[in-house]
Design a protein around this motif. Structure first.
Motif, PDB file in Angstrom:
ATOM      1  N   SER A  60       3.144   0.173  13.116  1.00 35.30           N
ATOM      2  CA  SER A  60       3.026   1.379  12.693  1.00 35.30           C
ATOM      3  C   SER A  60       2.544   1.854  11.410  1.00 35.30           C
ATOM      4  CB  SER A  60       4.339   2.308  12.907  1.00 35.30           C
ATOM      5  OG  SER A  60       4.780   2.286  14.211  1.00 35.30           O
ATOM      6  N   PRO A  61       2.009   2.872  11.160  1.00 38.67           N
ATOM      7  CA  PRO A  61       1.787   3.460   9.846  1.00 38.67           C
ATOM      8  C   PRO A  61       3.015   4.063   9.251  1.00 38.67           C
ATOM      9  CG  PRO A  61       0.818   4.883  11.178  1.00 38.67           C
ATOM     10  CD  PRO A  61       1.242   3.894  12.047  1.00 38.67           C
ATOM     11  N   GLY A  62       3.174   3.992   7.897  1.00 44.37           N
ATOM     12  CA  GLY A  62       4.467   4.377   7.261  1.00 44.37           C
ATOM     13  C   GLY A  62       4.373   4.267   5.690  1.00 44.37           C
ATOM     14  N   GLY A  70      -0.002  -8.141  -1.010  1.00 41.75           N
ATOM     15  CA  GLY A  70      -0.785  -7.266  -1.414  1.00 41.75           C
ATOM     16  C   GLY A  70       0.023  -5.831  -1.170  1.00 41.75           C
ATOM     17  N   THR A  71      -1.013  -4.717  -1.137  1.00 45.11           N
ATOM     18  CA  THR A  71      -0.247  -3.448  -0.745  1.00 45.11           C
ATOM     19  C   THR A  71      -0.685  -2.975   0.739  1.00 45.11           C
ATOM     20  OG1 THR A  71      -0.533  -3.047  -3.246  1.00 45.11           O
ATOM     21  CG2 THR A  71      -0.363  -0.974  -1.496  1.00 45.11           C
ATOM     22  N   SER A  72       0.012  -2.403   1.405  1.00 43.77           N
ATOM     23  CA  SER A  72      -0.043  -2.131   2.895  1.00 43.77           C
ATOM     24  C   SER A  72       0.676  -0.838   3.140  1.00 43.77           C
ATOM     25  CB  SER A  72       0.249  -3.225   3.659  1.00 43.77           C
ATOM     26  OG  SER A  72       0.148  -2.894   5.028  1.00 43.77           O
ATOM     27  N   SER A  73       0.107  -0.117   3.958  1.00 42.45           N
ATOM     28  CA  SER A  73       1.193   0.979   4.650  1.00 42.45           C
ATOM     29  C   SER A  73       1.322   0.725   6.144  1.00 42.45           C
ATOM     30  CB  SER A  73       0.232   2.346   4.718  1.00 42.45           C
ATOM     31  OG  SER A  73      -0.930   2.168   5.326  1.00 42.45           O
ATOM     32  N   VAL A  84       9.460  -4.127   9.396  1.00 40.67           N
ATOM     33  CA  VAL A  84       9.620  -4.560   7.911  1.00 40.67           C
ATOM     34  C   VAL A  84       8.001  -4.401   7.435  1.00 40.67           C
ATOM     35  CG1 VAL A  84      11.386  -6.255   8.141  1.00 40.67           C
ATOM     36  CG2 VAL A  84       8.837  -6.807   8.946  1.00 40.67           C
ATOM     37  N   SER A  85       8.037  -4.140   6.146  1.00 40.50           N
ATOM     38  CA  SER A  85       6.620  -3.914   5.487  1.00 40.50           C
ATOM     39  C   SER A  85       5.787  -5.203   5.747  1.00 40.50           C
ATOM     40  CB  SER A  85       6.797  -3.465   3.929  1.00 40.50           C
ATOM     41  OG  SER A  85       5.413  -3.632   3.443  1.00 40.50           O
ATOM     42  N   ASP A  94      -5.303  -8.189   6.601  1.00 38.32           N
ATOM     43  CA  ASP A  94      -4.912  -6.795   5.939  1.00 38.32           C
ATOM     44  C   ASP A  94      -4.959  -5.762   6.740  1.00 38.32           C
ATOM     45  OD1 ASP A  94      -4.738  -8.090   3.349  1.00 38.32           O
ATOM     46  OD2 ASP A  94      -6.781  -7.604   2.817  1.00 38.32           O
ATOM     47  N   GLY A  95      -5.185  -6.100   8.072  1.00 34.59           N
ATOM     48  CA  GLY A  95      -5.308  -4.720   9.084  1.00 34.59           C
ATOM     49  C   GLY A  95      -4.239  -5.019  10.184  1.00 34.59           C
TER      50      GLY A  95
END
Length: 102
Positions: A60-62, A70-73, A84-85, A94-95
């Motif tokens: 899910s996006p969050g 890295g950086t992820s939503s 968990v992130s 990354d997707g």
């Protein structure tokens, strides 16, 4: 008709076990917070131990998080009401690597 029902159960069982068999490594030397929903504002329900591996059932996006990978939503659902992130899970991408959570 009985044969068709048996075949359907077989197909569903195969699909479920295939998705549940892939484990992804959590970042090394990290005890990762598990949240009730896809974001840091959700309650922490537990903390994963060092060197944990997780199944990802859906994503899910969050909240955007900067982490080891890295950086992820994207947030990974690892169980009922457990997220968990993705920035801390080595998915090799990354997707999205799983379907979106409903």
């Amino acid at each position: 008709m009985a044969g068709l029902a048996g075949a359907l159960v077989f197909v569903v069982g195969t699909t479920t076990s295939a998705s549940a068999s892939t484990l992804y490594q959590v970042a090394p030397n990290v005890r990762l917070n598990v949240h009730r929903g896809p974001g840091t504002s959700y309650q922490i329900v537990k903390v994963l131990p060092y060197d944990a591996k997780v199944n990802i059932y859906c994503q899910s996006p969050g909240t955007t998080v900067s982490g080891y990978y890295g950086t992820s939503s994207i947030w990974d659902n690892i169980g009922p009401d457990q997220f968990v992130s993705d920035a801390y899970v080595n998915t090799g991408s990354d997707g999205y690597i799983a379907g979106r959570c409903a």
